[in-house]
Design a protein around this motif. Sequence first.
Motif, PDB file in Angstrom:
ATOM      1  N   UNK A 175       0.837  -1.201   0.000  1.00 56.38           N
ATOM      2  CA  UNK A 175       0.000   0.000   0.000  1.00 56.38           C
ATOM      3  C   UNK A 175       0.875   1.256   0.000  1.00 56.38           C
ATOM      4  N   UNK A 176       1.880   1.249   0.854  1.00 52.77           N
ATOM      5  CA  UNK A 176       2.755   2.428   0.962  1.00 52.77           C
ATOM      6  C   UNK A 176       3.576   2.620  -0.305  1.00 52.77           C
TER       7      UNK A 176
ATOM      8  N   UNK B  61      -9.708  -6.848  -7.708  1.00 46.71           N
ATOM      9  CA  UNK B  61      -9.083  -8.141  -7.970  1.00 46.71           C
ATOM     10  C   UNK B  61      -7.628  -7.999  -8.382  1.00 46.71           C
ATOM     11  N   UNK B  62      -7.326  -7.005  -9.224  1.00 47.59           N
ATOM     12  CA  UNK B  62      -5.960  -6.828  -9.700  1.00 47.59           C
ATOM     13  C   UNK B  62      -4.999  -6.614  -8.546  1.00 47.59           C
ATOM     14  N   UNK B  63      -5.408  -5.766  -7.609  1.00 51.80           N
ATOM     15  CA  UNK B  63      -4.534  -5.474  -6.476  1.00 51.80           C
ATOM     16  C   UNK B  63      -4.316  -6.722  -5.628  1.00 51.80           C
TER      17      UNK B  63
ATOM     18  N   UNK C 240      -7.810  -5.289   2.850  1.00 43.45           N
ATOM     19  CA  UNK C 240      -7.262  -3.939   2.669  1.00 43.45           C
ATOM     20  C   UNK C 240      -7.535  -3.418   1.265  1.00 43.45           C
ATOM     21  N   UNK C 241      -7.365  -4.302   0.259  1.00 43.83           N
ATOM     22  CA  UNK C 241      -7.446  -3.827  -1.130  1.00 43.83           C
ATOM     23  C   UNK C 241      -8.767  -4.159  -1.809  1.00 43.83           C
ATOM     24  N   UNK C 242      -9.558  -5.038  -1.186  1.00 46.32           N
ATOM     25  CA  UNK C 242     -10.744  -5.529  -1.874  1.00 46.32           C
ATOM     26  C   UNK C 242     -11.774  -4.453  -2.172  1.00 46.32           C
TER      27      UNK C 242
END
Lengths: 386, 550
Positions: free
Chosen positions: B115-116, B142-144, B219-221
Amino acid sequence: MTEAVRRDDAETAEGGDFETALTIESLSKSFGTQRVLRGIDLEVGRGEIIALLGPSGSGKTTMLRLLAGFEQPDEGRILMEGREVQGLAPERRGFGLVFQNYALFPHLTVSENIAFGPRSSGWSRERTATRITELLELVDLEGLGERRIDQISGGQQQRVALARALATDPALLMLDEPLSNLDPSLRERTRAELRRAIKRVGITTVLVTHEQEEAFDLGDRVAVLDQGVLQQVASAPDLYESPATRFVASFIGRGPFLDARVVDASPSSTTVSTDLSHAVEVELEAQPGVVWTGLADRKMDMGAAVEVFVRPEALSLSAEGLVGRVQSVRYLGAVSYARVVLGDGQPDGNGSPVVEIMLPRAPGVGDLVTVACGSPLPRIFAATGS
Amino acid sequence: MSSNLTSRVLVPVGLALLLMWIAGYPLLMTLLEAFDWEAGPTLGYFAEFVERADEWQALWRTTWISVLSVVLSALIGVPLAFLFERAEFPGRQVLGALVALPVALPPLVGVIAFLFLYGESGLVARSLQGLGLDVSWSLQGAGAILLVHAYSMYVYFYLFVRSALARFDPTLLEASAVLGASRSRTFFTVILPLLRPALAGASLLVFMTSVASFSAPYIFGGGFRVMTTQIVTSKLNGDVEMARVEAVMLAILALVGLLILRRIDPGWRLRAGGRGVAARSQVRVGGVRRALLLAAGWLGALVLLLPHMTLILISLVPPNTWTVEAFPPILDLSNYGRLLSEAERLRPAVNSLWMAGVATLGALALGLFAARYAARLESPLGRLLEGLLAVPWAIPGTVFAISLATTFSVDRPLVGRVVLIGTPWLLPLAYLVRSLPITGRSCLAALRQLDPTLEEASAALGAGAWRRLTAVLLPILKPTLLAGAGLAFITTLGDFVTSIVLYTYETRPISIEVLSSLRLQEIGVAAAYGVLLMVLSAAVFLVWGRRTAL
């Protein structure tokens, strides 16, 4: 097994210099349906070295594991100095064991390995230290006590294993194929050292081996096992010269079995051992008319079918006797071994009996020769086929 | 004889019952309650699951995300393994070890490091903007998730394939060449089939990890829900019944994947070459190709290690000092200072340490004894113990957390259920159960490799059971025990997936604190916690890596 199994150990032990220390009585063991040991009886004298000799699968290792306590017998008793031990756990028997792969503790030094038994038995540090010094001296490893196990050679590891097994003064020492992990070139020397060390300690010893030479060199007596049955217990010369069974005859040394028929069964005084007291004259089936004198362990009937076992060194070339043709020659320097196909000398020896003769000078391959039989006298067994 | 009965039957049966109680029973309870067994079995909750499109969608997403994670991880890990095992270039050994580091990084730490670095206001975005490029992107969906999975899970392929290549008997390749096979034919008919166990093993690990993955989707979803996030959302919304059904479905997916992927494994293993085998064959190249290899190795390692470095950098940025600059203007240790000086901030670290410590010791003792009996008993009892040790590995952490919460929320001691929820003991228990496969199975492997004559030798030398354990087994197994304990400890220390379901305010662990720091925009503190976990993990991993002798 149609042959009688001879057990002459008791006489030998009493007749020898040894008092009985270890007694094994009708010991039997099966794994599943497979009978590994069948009614073994054996007595080992105090300070005697017994070599258990047999091919792989004969049950010799199982016997050692029963003695050590890793397996429990189905039947029979093991007595050490008159005390039954077969119910005891290995750690309570007070026996020493040298494993085939030595099983030295890799995380301990040479000295710490030797100290393991004494410390398990609650010896004081001082007493243990004194013992370590004695043992390192015994096995000729002074100065190597602080080495790690992977820092010493295979021969040295073997000696550490011996020292470790002897550390607590066990009543019985057991060795499982003690030299099989060593280079062949090292074995002969190690064998002599091993026997010297054991004899210096004077400990009663049972060792397991599949090598005849090792058994003969190390053992005071040799116990031959086959298919879980004790075939014969005797000194090396007795085993060689007076094999009790067909198996012993063929497993110890070499020689052919020739079919024959008894032509004269009158007792004679020509004996090499008390057990082979029956001299027999037999006519060989291969060439009727040729009669040899041999020894049997029982009375034979006239005309009975027998087998004649003859050592290569008992045979010689002579003016009369068995006719045969030299098939091949193995030249070994001082002596040669000639394979002779008996019979009319057809080059194809298919089906015809073959004898091996030890000779100082080799005949030519293809030569027609006449073979006579001398000493040691052939061993006569009742025929197995009939 | 009675001691024989004790050691052969009573103790292992007792162990099996204990393991069943903590590792099997909660799963059974969850299954039964998903059918509402006591009120009269019903399929009602499952019917609801079937009717809801978002549930199906989450299940399907978990499946394809996991399959794609396997493919992507293989695409990164396998070439890296060939590069570092078969080519010789300066720095190969150091880089080769560094490249394996993400395996020991707690998933949550990996995720925030990503993330950072690559996030909307991450280091890369800022750097590009600093260069005057007007770019913006969003690291979501999804990509993340796939990116993070591939980044953290390629290590399994890398480690497995590299170790298989190291054992590869080079005479096989020579034989193939002598027999007239071209290089490509050798690759497809010799190398690839021989790598099958390694590829199967890595695929299985990546698939199972990916099915159970929670931090990345959480976190990314965003709105992209997978099963794990779906379960936690249901639980947090108070829909416990649906959470149980979802847990059952996820467990089924994991087990089906396990069964399918195990079929790929041919069952045999490459052994180190026999006598007289030449040293491993390495391609020594010169000139341009050598320079290219060198560049590829360093660049690959740099890209893979960039998130770690970013995390360290961010942890050194004092609060509110980095606004629009491309690179932080001030770097100091103030975040670490706050972490150590403020009691409320130190609390989670203390919590995590004691809970991970207790759980690891428990898992070590239980795992060692269960493994000892599993290795020694060639009976169904032995196999049962071995199976029980593996159960917590096959079941996703979220499912286990829900199961423990279900089972230990009722006070019925007669059926083995007590109230642990809300007490400080449920989370350490969960950690312990989750650590059992790590400690137990490493002990089992070591015990099976141990020469049995060593124990016989000590028995023959008069050592009783206790002395055999303390003077022979434990010292010889010490490296394995330490490695297993270390791995269990760092996994537990960084645990997020179990913790988020089971923590209380008093027992909140580091991962929960990282999350709340992120929510409060205290990214420096979050990063400092992350670095703490990373350093501990790396230390344990480096010791462990050397023991297992790659």
